[in-house]
Design a protein around this motif. Sequence first.
Motif, mmCIF file in Angstrom:
data_model
loop_
_atom_site.group_PDB
_atom_site.id
_atom_site.type_symbol
_atom_site.label_atom_id
_atom_site.label_comp_id
_atom_site.label_asym_id
_atom_site.label_seq_id
_atom_site.Cartn_x
_atom_site.Cartn_y
_atom_site.Cartn_z
ATOM 1 N N HIS A 55 1.066 -1.212 -0.327
ATOM 2 C CA HIS A 55 0.090 0.220 -0.056
ATOM 3 C C HIS A 55 0.861 1.097 -0.353
ATOM 4 O O HIS A 55 0.634 2.450 0.596
ATOM 5 C CB HIS A 55 -0.672 0.070 1.612
ATOM 6 C CG HIS A 55 -2.242 -0.867 1.216
ATOM 7 N ND1 HIS A 55 -2.872 -1.105 0.210
ATOM 8 C CD2 HIS A 55 -2.022 -2.048 2.084
ATOM 9 C CE1 HIS A 55 -3.495 -1.830 0.143
ATOM 10 N NE2 HIS A 55 -3.381 -2.271 1.305
ATOM 11 N N GLY A 56 2.073 1.431 -0.072
ATOM 12 C CA GLY A 56 3.079 2.381 -0.610
ATOM 13 C C GLY A 56 2.969 3.210 0.597
ATOM 14 O O GLY A 56 2.637 2.590 1.630
ATOM 15 N N SER A 57 2.494 4.137 0.274
ATOM 16 C CA SER A 57 3.405 5.362 2.096
ATOM 17 C C SER A 57 1.767 5.694 2.561
ATOM 18 O O SER A 57 1.544 6.101 3.458
ATOM 19 C CB SER A 57 4.045 6.714 1.821
ATOM 20 O OG SER A 57 2.474 7.134 0.556
ATOM 21 N N SER A 58 0.950 5.299 2.080
ATOM 22 C CA SER A 58 -0.788 5.001 2.411
ATOM 23 C C SER A 58 -0.429 4.581 4.692
ATOM 24 O O SER A 58 -0.242 3.557 4.599
ATOM 25 C CB SER A 58 -1.472 4.237 2.298
ATOM 26 O OG SER A 58 -1.741 5.198 0.781
ATOM 27 N N LEU A 59 -1.548 4.862 5.193
ATOM 28 C CA LEU A 59 -1.648 5.198 6.386
ATOM 29 C C LEU A 59 -2.938 3.349 6.715
ATOM 30 O O LEU A 59 -3.653 3.713 5.870
ATOM 31 C CB LEU A 59 -2.096 5.820 7.003
ATOM 32 C CG LEU A 59 -2.243 6.300 8.160
ATOM 33 C CD1 LEU A 59 -1.040 5.816 9.258
ATOM 34 C CD2 LEU A 59 -2.610 7.408 8.817
ATOM 35 N N ILE A 60 -2.777 2.902 7.531
ATOM 36 C CA ILE A 60 -3.832 1.552 7.547
ATOM 37 C C ILE A 60 -4.312 1.237 8.984
ATOM 38 O O ILE A 60 -2.908 2.192 9.794
ATOM 39 C CB ILE A 60 -2.805 0.280 7.417
ATOM 40 C CG1 ILE A 60 -2.612 -0.688 5.624
ATOM 41 C CG2 ILE A 60 -4.093 -1.169 7.394
ATOM 42 C CD1 ILE A 60 -2.072 -1.047 5.596
ATOM 43 N N LEU A 61 -5.126 1.650 9.003
ATOM 44 C CA LEU A 61 -6.302 2.338 10.306
ATOM 45 C C LEU A 61 -6.872 1.667 10.206
ATOM 46 O O LEU A 61 -8.075 0.669 9.659
ATOM 47 C CB LEU A 61 -6.688 3.929 10.694
ATOM 48 C CG LEU A 61 -5.658 5.159 11.013
ATOM 49 C CD1 LEU A 61 -6.177 5.877 10.787
ATOM 50 C CD2 LEU A 61 -5.038 5.255 12.110
ATOM 51 N N PRO A 62 -7.173 0.725 11.734
ATOM 52 C CA PRO A 62 -8.820 0.429 11.840
ATOM 53 C C PRO A 62 -10.056 0.691 11.369
ATOM 54 O O PRO A 62 -10.543 2.446 10.958
ATOM 55 C CB PRO A 62 -8.695 0.091 13.569
ATOM 56 C CG PRO A 62 -7.866 0.592 14.039
ATOM 57 C CD PRO A 62 -6.994 1.309 13.058
ATOM 58 N N GLY A 63 -10.848 -0.024 10.678
ATOM 59 C CA GLY A 63 -12.170 1.036 10.273
ATOM 60 C C GLY A 63 -12.881 1.494 11.225
ATOM 61 O O GLY A 63 -13.106 1.183 12.202
ATOM 62 N N PHE A 64 -13.418 3.334 11.087
ATOM 63 C CA PHE A 64 -14.654 3.607 11.712
ATOM 64 C C PHE A 64 -15.576 3.268 12.242
ATOM 65 O O PHE A 64 -16.184 2.673 11.752
ATOM 66 C CB PHE A 64 -14.047 5.135 11.246
ATOM 67 C CG PHE A 64 -13.535 6.170 10.711
ATOM 68 C CD1 PHE A 64 -12.201 6.329 11.779
ATOM 69 C CD2 PHE A 64 -13.067 6.001 9.709
ATOM 70 C CE1 PHE A 64 -10.942 6.832 11.297
ATOM 71 C CE2 PHE A 64 -11.587 7.119 9.586
ATOM 72 C CZ PHE A 64 -10.988 7.696 10.179
ATOM 73 N N VAL A 65 -15.728 4.064 13.283
ATOM 74 C CA VAL A 65 -16.602 3.083 14.391
ATOM 75 C C VAL A 65 -17.989 4.469 14.591
ATOM 76 O O VAL A 65 -17.039 5.239 14.893
ATOM 77 C CB VAL A 65 -16.748 2.436 15.914
ATOM 78 C CG1 VAL A 65 -18.071 1.981 16.082
ATOM 79 C CG2 VAL A 65 -15.602 1.533 15.362
ATOM 80 N N ASP A 66 -19.113 4.506 13.916
ATOM 81 C CA ASP A 66 -19.936 5.459 14.598
ATOM 82 C C ASP A 66 -20.940 4.941 15.540
ATOM 83 O O ASP A 66 -22.243 4.625 15.029
ATOM 84 C CB ASP A 66 -20.235 5.645 12.534
ATOM 85 C CG ASP A 66 -21.673 7.000 13.222
ATOM 86 O OD1 ASP A 66 -22.047 7.855 14.140
ATOM 87 O OD2 ASP A 66 -21.582 7.894 11.587
ATOM 88 N N CYS A 67 -20.964 5.422 16.685
ATOM 89 C CA CYS A 67 -22.028 5.023 17.548
ATOM 90 C C CYS A 67 -22.924 6.044 17.472
ATOM 91 O O CYS A 67 -23.960 5.803 18.098
ATOM 92 C CB CYS A 67 -21.333 5.500 19.119
ATOM 93 S SG CYS A 67 -19.877 4.692 19.154
#
Length: 425
Positions: A55-67
């Motif tokens: 994924h090159g220089s992209s940032l991998i994050l956990p998916g967002f949670v909308d409460c």
Amino acid sequence: MLKDPAELVGTGMAESTAYEYYPSGELLVEGGEIIAVGPLGSLAAAVDASEVIDHGSSLILPGFVDCHVHYPQLDVIASYGEQLLEWLDRYVFPEEAKFADAEFARKVAQEFLDELLRNGTTTALVFGTVHAQSVEVFFQECEKRNLRMIAGKVLMDRNVPEALRDSPESAYEDSKELIERWHGRGRLRYAVTPRFAPTSSPEQLAAAGRLLQEYPDVYMHTHMSENRDEIQWVEELFPAAEHYLDVYDGHGLARRRSVFAHCIHLQQEEWARLGASGSSIAFCPSSNLFLGSGLFSLNKAKQSGIPVGLGSDIGAGTGLSCFHTMDAAYKTQQLQQESLSPLQNLYLATLGGAAALDLDDTIGNFQAGKEADFIIVDLAATPSLKRRLERAATIEEQVFVLATLADDRVIKETWIMGEKLYERA
Ligand code: GUN
Ligand code: ZN
């Protein structure tokens, strides 16, 4: 993010030890699960080279949670000129009446879920409308996409237009049927969903309480203490109650897995009792600013030991992007001379949201064994974002810049249970 940064306060540990970040890292996923995360070169040896994605220089994050979000209000966003009670009458109720048509509801559900994934949100706690089929089609669409979602049919038997009214009996029966069919099916969970105290009779709130007793592990989802006129109305409708929370708590609706949206104007005794109840709060800053509802105090919630997650609260909220909600959360704290660090804000949007939904053993970070819902964030999505992020010296600063400037344009890919469900064109 591996821990709640707020938990570190007083432990002598720095916030910087609350997370793991690898400037060059690897995420190992198999069978829909996180297997491991680590620095580049530490995991890939175990994997066939043809299965490695760079994924090159992209940032991998956990998916967002909308409460806290209303899928039927997708088309109500940006409706001008009113505060809560007038806004509901003028814009929301006419729109929600359209969901009597199940095929209309299905189209909106499809578009809503596409939008969530386009914004990097992988789990949400969702209001339907009063119509049972609005939730039926919503769950069907979630199941097709294998999403971890919680939703419920709205209960409202008074103070709304006739066409949108149910009854204590039909609310009970319809909710029970939906719980039996959907709660615990795959990744789906049910939330008993009284709209708010003014639109439910005491008999209907009692029916909601009965459902929670019969199905102890379902959720409860409602609004509380959002707007001053609303609070005064609740006092008039429930003169025997000590305060707003007492209306819900008196019917057995405040406990673990109960999620109250807003909670802006709580009295001290309500903060303490809400904390003791095990309930959670959905902090909906863009909605609170848009409707002029007020400023939520994150500090009071923390002092009361209440789990908090972020809610977009579409259609009062002004964007589905959790970056947009984080931006509004930071500014809301600024207006109260409270601090919200970039990492605490990211925690609220991921693992903190998961904890507020009692799902932190399942989603929210990259701990081994968790479900592999994650997003690929493009740090060069727009020229100005690229320039600013190139000048960010730390991951904290990068996260802060993203929270302030980013939106759906930075979401390059969204992965659900190890499968790519969204890819930016
Ligand atoms: N209170 C009761 N219903 C609603 C709603 O649909 N949106 C918001 N923001 N507050 C509510
Ligand atoms: Zn809401």
